[in-house]
Design an enzyme around this catalytic site. Sequence first.
Site, PDB file in Angstrom:
ATOM      1  N   MET A  95       0.820  -1.207   0.000  1.00  0.00           N
ATOM      2  CA  MET A  95       0.000   0.000   0.000  1.00  0.00           C
ATOM      3  C   MET A  95       0.860   1.265   0.000  1.00  0.00           C
ATOM      4  SD  MET A  95      -2.860  -1.476  -0.186  1.00  0.00           S
ATOM      5  CE  MET A  95      -4.007  -0.123   0.033  1.00  0.00           C
ATOM      6  N   ASN A 112       1.841  -6.455 -10.316  1.00  0.00           N
ATOM      7  CA  ASN A 112       0.948  -6.220  -9.190  1.00  0.00           C
ATOM      8  C   ASN A 112      -0.348  -6.980  -9.411  1.00  0.00           C
ATOM      9  OD1 ASN A 112      -0.108  -4.814  -6.804  1.00  0.00           O
ATOM     10  ND2 ASN A 112      -1.366  -3.660  -8.239  1.00  0.00           N
ATOM     11  N   HIS A 114      -4.425  -6.618  -8.534  1.00  0.00           N
ATOM     12  CA  HIS A 114      -5.411  -5.622  -8.128  1.00  0.00           C
ATOM     13  C   HIS A 114      -6.788  -6.274  -8.080  1.00  0.00           C
ATOM     14  CE1 HIS A 114      -7.223  -1.653  -7.706  1.00  0.00           C
ATOM     15  NE2 HIS A 114      -8.101  -2.003  -8.637  1.00  0.00           N
ATOM     16  N   ASP A 150      -2.581   1.697 -11.065  1.00  0.00           N
ATOM     17  CA  ASP A 150      -3.470   0.636 -11.565  1.00  0.00           C
ATOM     18  C   ASP A 150      -3.768   0.776 -13.053  1.00  0.00           C
ATOM     19  OD1 ASP A 150      -3.641  -0.358  -8.942  1.00  0.00           O
ATOM     20  OD2 ASP A 150      -5.382   0.892  -8.491  1.00  0.00           O
TER      21      ASP A 150
END
Length: 218
Positions: A95, A112, A114, A150
Amino acid sequence: MRASRKVRVAILISGRGSNMASLVAAAQAPDYPAEIVLVAANRPDALGLATASGHGIATRALDHRAYPSREAFDAALQAELAVADIDLVCLAGFMRIFSAGFVEAWAGRMINIHPSLLPLFKGVHTHEQALAAGVRLHGCTVHYVVPELDAGPIIAQAAVPVRPGDDADALAARILVQEHRLYPQALALVASGQVRLEGARVVFSEGLTGAEGALLSL
């Protein structure tokens, strides 16, 4: 990344590290193309550090509050990754937003997971966002990390139906099961060279169709 040995992976966490645990478990298979050699957290109290230590994996805690700037934290993290001779970085519930320079230094070598079907529902509280939007499918995405949050090129996705009566907790629990399946598969594709980043595009090796590469699950 080197073909002569397994890809050396660092996992970055901020909490319990459930996705980290799924990657560690997958990497124990003899034929898995990656080895987890470092788990680092930006919170010294991250529960996942103890999990990693229990598997004999080196851990580092770099408290981001101890650094005067984002760049200073990133530089300290970069030093740890260099010492461990890391090839590939996996974010698993990490985070923190990186500086653009750090992301660019790891372009094509940092991924990553998500909890949404990107490009829908970026940021946090994705399950609440999905329920508010009334979508019938929700899921998770593994993507390359780029400076924009993202927004990186998509490697793989898994989907679940949104059921009548779902709340955010019920939806999150079902998606977490898919996350634990998807992330190890996606890491294996990247570590084995079957998936790579070319510019802003994800390229799958010959023999992987788009559907197979996406690992889309209903």
